[in-house]
Design a protein around this motif. Structure first.
Motif, PDB file in Angstrom:
ATOM      1  N   LYS A  57     -12.456   7.115  -4.743  1.00  0.00           N
ATOM      2  CA  LYS A  57     -11.114   6.763  -5.203  1.00  0.00           C
ATOM      3  C   LYS A  57     -10.100   7.178  -4.141  1.00  0.00           C
ATOM      4  CE  LYS A  57     -12.239   7.332 -10.118  1.00  0.00           C
ATOM      5  NZ  LYS A  57     -12.247   5.896 -10.480  1.00  0.00           N
ATOM      6  N   SER A  58      -9.147   6.311  -3.897  1.00  0.00           N
ATOM      7  CA  SER A  58      -8.096   6.598  -2.920  1.00  0.00           C
ATOM      8  C   SER A  58      -6.788   6.895  -3.639  1.00  0.00           C
ATOM      9  CB  SER A  58      -7.919   5.430  -1.952  1.00  0.00           C
ATOM     10  OG  SER A  58      -7.625   4.245  -2.659  1.00  0.00           O
ATOM     11  N   SER A  59      -5.945   7.708  -3.004  1.00  0.00           N
ATOM     12  CA  SER A  59      -4.690   8.116  -3.638  1.00  0.00           C
ATOM     13  C   SER A  59      -3.630   7.022  -3.595  1.00  0.00           C
ATOM     14  CB  SER A  59      -4.161   9.393  -2.969  1.00  0.00           C
ATOM     15  OG  SER A  59      -3.912   9.175  -1.594  1.00  0.00           O
ATOM     16  N   GLN A  60      -3.880   5.973  -2.821  1.00  0.00           N
ATOM     17  CA  GLN A  60      -3.025   4.788  -2.876  1.00  0.00           C
ATOM     18  C   GLN A  60      -3.848   3.556  -2.531  1.00  0.00           C
ATOM     19  OE1 GLN A  60      -0.356   6.415   0.344  1.00  0.00           O
ATOM     20  NE2 GLN A  60      -0.347   4.259   0.970  1.00  0.00           N
ATOM     21  N   SER A  61      -3.312   2.403  -2.884  1.00  0.00           N
ATOM     22  CA  SER A  61      -4.062   1.166  -2.718  1.00  0.00           C
ATOM     23  C   SER A  61      -4.422   0.919  -1.260  1.00  0.00           C
ATOM     24  CB  SER A  61      -3.252  -0.010  -3.250  1.00  0.00           C
ATOM     25  OG  SER A  61      -3.952  -1.227  -3.022  1.00  0.00           O
ATOM     26  N   LEU A  62      -5.637   0.424  -1.061  1.00  0.00           N
ATOM     27  CA  LEU A  62      -6.118   0.095   0.285  1.00  0.00           C
ATOM     28  C   LEU A  62      -6.125  -1.408   0.524  1.00  0.00           C
ATOM     29  CD1 LEU A  62      -9.135   2.594   0.547  1.00  0.00           C
ATOM     30  CD2 LEU A  62      -6.711   2.976   1.075  1.00  0.00           C
ATOM     31  N   PHE A  63      -5.539  -2.166  -0.418  1.00  0.00           N
ATOM     32  CA  PHE A  63      -5.550  -3.620  -0.275  1.00  0.00           C
ATOM     33  C   PHE A  63      -4.445  -4.076   0.654  1.00  0.00           C
ATOM     34  CE2 PHE A  63      -6.680  -7.842  -1.322  1.00  0.00           C
ATOM     35  CZ  PHE A  63      -5.494  -8.565  -1.310  1.00  0.00           C
ATOM     36  N   SER A  64      -4.814  -4.928   1.587  1.00  0.00           N
ATOM     37  CA  SER A  64      -3.849  -5.502   2.505  1.00  0.00           C
ATOM     38  C   SER A  64      -3.795  -7.014   2.312  1.00  0.00           C
ATOM     39  CB  SER A  64      -4.219  -5.188   3.950  1.00  0.00           C
ATOM     40  OG  SER A  64      -3.415  -5.936   4.835  1.00  0.00           O
ATOM     41  N   SER A  65      -2.602  -7.526   2.095  1.00  0.00           N
ATOM     42  CA  SER A  65      -2.458  -8.967   1.929  1.00  0.00           C
ATOM     43  C   SER A  65      -2.627  -9.683   3.268  1.00  0.00           C
ATOM     44  CB  SER A  65      -1.094  -9.297   1.316  1.00  0.00           C
ATOM     45  OG  SER A  65      -0.069  -8.728   2.107  1.00  0.00           O
ATOM     46  N   GLU A  66      -2.443  -8.925   4.384  1.00  0.00           N
ATOM     47  CA  GLU A  66      -2.550  -9.536   5.711  1.00  0.00           C
ATOM     48  C   GLU A  66      -3.949 -10.105   5.931  1.00  0.00           C
ATOM     49  OE1 GLU A  66      -1.888  -8.376  10.437  1.00  0.00           O
ATOM     50  OE2 GLU A  66      -1.796  -6.833   8.896  1.00  0.00           O
ATOM     51  N   TYR A  67      -4.952  -9.286   5.594  1.00  0.00           N
ATOM     52  CA  TYR A  67      -6.331  -9.738   5.759  1.00  0.00           C
ATOM     53  C   TYR A  67      -6.999 -10.032   4.425  1.00  0.00           C
ATOM     54  CZ  TYR A  67      -6.229  -8.597  10.727  1.00  0.00           C
ATOM     55  OH  TYR A  67      -5.937  -8.574  12.073  1.00  0.00           O
ATOM     56  N   GLN A  68      -6.200  -9.964   3.337  1.00  0.00           N
ATOM     57  CA  GLN A  68      -6.745 -10.220   2.004  1.00  0.00           C
ATOM     58  C   GLN A  68      -8.005  -9.386   1.766  1.00  0.00           C
ATOM     59  OE1 GLN A  68      -5.479 -12.319  -0.698  1.00  0.00           O
ATOM     60  NE2 GLN A  68      -3.737 -11.798   0.609  1.00  0.00           N
ATOM     61  N   GLY A  69      -7.919  -8.115   2.104  1.00  0.00           N
ATOM     62  CA  GLY A  69      -9.090  -7.260   1.914  1.00  0.00           C
ATOM     63  C   GLY A  69      -8.700  -5.811   1.747  1.00  0.00           C
ATOM     64  N   ASN A  70      -9.677  -5.021   1.356  1.00  0.00           N
ATOM     65  CA  ASN A  70      -9.475  -3.590   1.169  1.00  0.00           C
ATOM     66  C   ASN A  70     -10.012  -2.853   2.388  1.00  0.00           C
ATOM     67  OD1 ASN A  70      -8.617  -3.122  -1.867  1.00  0.00           O
ATOM     68  ND2 ASN A  70     -10.118  -4.790  -1.823  1.00  0.00           N
ATOM     69  N   TYR A  71      -9.171  -2.010   2.943  1.00  0.00           N
ATOM     70  CA  TYR A  71      -9.512  -1.340   4.193  1.00  0.00           C
ATOM     71  C   TYR A  71     -10.311  -0.069   3.913  1.00  0.00           C
ATOM     72  CZ  TYR A  71      -6.200  -4.437   6.639  1.00  0.00           C
ATOM     73  OH  TYR A  71      -5.546  -5.523   7.163  1.00  0.00           O
ATOM     74  N   LEU A  72     -11.578  -0.294   3.518  1.00  0.00           N
ATOM     75  CA  LEU A  72     -12.456   0.814   3.169  1.00  0.00           C
ATOM     76  C   LEU A  72     -13.838   0.592   3.743  1.00  0.00           C
ATOM     77  CD1 LEU A  72     -12.721   3.236   0.603  1.00  0.00           C
ATOM     78  CD2 LEU A  72     -14.634   1.668   0.349  1.00  0.00           C
ATOM     79  N   SER A  73     -14.378   1.644   4.351  1.00  0.00           N
ATOM     80  CA  SER A  73     -15.741   1.618   4.894  1.00  0.00           C
ATOM     81  C   SER A  73     -16.615   2.635   4.168  1.00  0.00           C
ATOM     82  CB  SER A  73     -15.738   1.981   6.384  1.00  0.00           C
ATOM     83  OG  SER A  73     -15.148   0.982   7.166  1.00  0.00           O
ATOM     84  N   TRP A  74     -17.916   2.364   4.182  1.00  0.00           N
ATOM     85  CA  TRP A  74     -18.929   3.314   3.712  1.00  0.00           C
ATOM     86  C   TRP A  74     -19.858   3.649   4.874  1.00  0.00           C
ATOM     87  CZ3 TRP A  74     -19.051   5.695  -0.954  1.00  0.00           C
ATOM     88  CH2 TRP A  74     -18.340   5.126  -2.012  1.00  0.00           C
ATOM     89  N   PHE A  75     -20.166   4.946   4.988  1.00  0.00           N
ATOM     90  CA  PHE A  75     -21.066   5.423   6.036  1.00  0.00           C
ATOM     91  C   PHE A  75     -22.229   6.173   5.403  1.00  0.00           C
ATOM     92  CE2 PHE A  75     -18.476   4.561   9.737  1.00  0.00           C
ATOM     93  CZ  PHE A  75     -17.201   4.491   9.196  1.00  0.00           C
TER      94      PHE A  75
END
Lengths: 118, 113
Positions: free
Chosen positions: B24-42
């Protein structure tokens, strides 16, 4: 293939300066950005800063006053210098290639363990 | 700074089980610029560097087995591993690249019974 390798001293005295080198191969520093990420033992990683492909830099504000990142494109190397080291700076230091349009950490070096101790 | 909170901190499962872990993130990671959520999993296996599994919340990297599935949007994200294998023993981290400073969660340690 893409490779990154960190090098530098394993032991640093408190209050002294850490100098690390990231040597890359398989890609150009003028096409991809490179970040430094550190990880204390048993904890999550911490992004330290980035050398952009165009030579610009970005730093974690928590470290900005102590940190400097530079590069030598002719040698395919990115450098990290951080001063005033303390014991909580102990950990493994990685360099990463930042790929794609959004700079995700798509390749990591093997890391170098740095211990801050007298 | 965006704070990334992962849960649980650890879990133990048997080979073949299905696993879900949360980020969970403390604020939204969604960007309308790329229409995606800026989140990675490692994935970080013992003694190794982290390995990128998933970017943009749900896009698997080349070569990552399709049992790894990323989902979610906004502030709530999930990594699901279908039919866990012994080789999946690792710590899994999420990371946001929506804004500086880029930040990681504290990890979920996956143990195989």
């Amino acid at each position: 293939q893409v490779q990154l390798k960190e090098s530098g001293p394993g032991l640093v005295q408190p209050s002294e300066t850490l100098s690390l080198t990231c040597t890359v191969s398989g890609f150009s520093l003028t096409s991809y950005s490179v970040s430094w990420v550190r990880q204390p033992s048993g904890k999550g990683p911490e992004w330290m800063g980035r050398m952009w492909y165009d030579g610009d830099t970005a730093y974690n504000s928590a470290l900005k006053s102590r940190l400097s990142i530079s590069r030598d494109t002719s040698k395919n190397q990115v450098f990290l210098k951080m001063n005033s080291l303390q014991t909580d700076d102990t950990g493994t230091y990685y360099c990463t290639r930042d790929g794609g349009q959004l700079g995700v950490f798509d390749y990591w070096g093997q890391g170098v363990m740095v211990t801050v101790s007298s | 700074d965006i704070v990334m909170t992962q849960s649980p901190s650890s879990l133990a499962v048997s080979a073949g089980d299905k696993v879900t872990m949360s980020c969970k993130s403390s604020q939204s990671l969604f960007s309308s610029e790329y229409q995606g959520n800026y989140l990675s999993w490692f994935q970080q296996k013992p003694g190794q560097s982290p390995k990128l599994l998933i970017s943009l919340a749900s896009t698997r990297e080349t070569g990552v087995p399709d049992r790894f599935i990323g989902s979610g949007s906004g502030t709530d994200f999930t990594l699901t591993i279908n039919s866990v294998q012994a080789e999946d023993l690792a710590v899994y981290y999420c990371e946001q690249y929506y804004s500086y400073p880029l930040t990681f969660g504290s990890g979920t340690k996956l143990e195989i019974k």
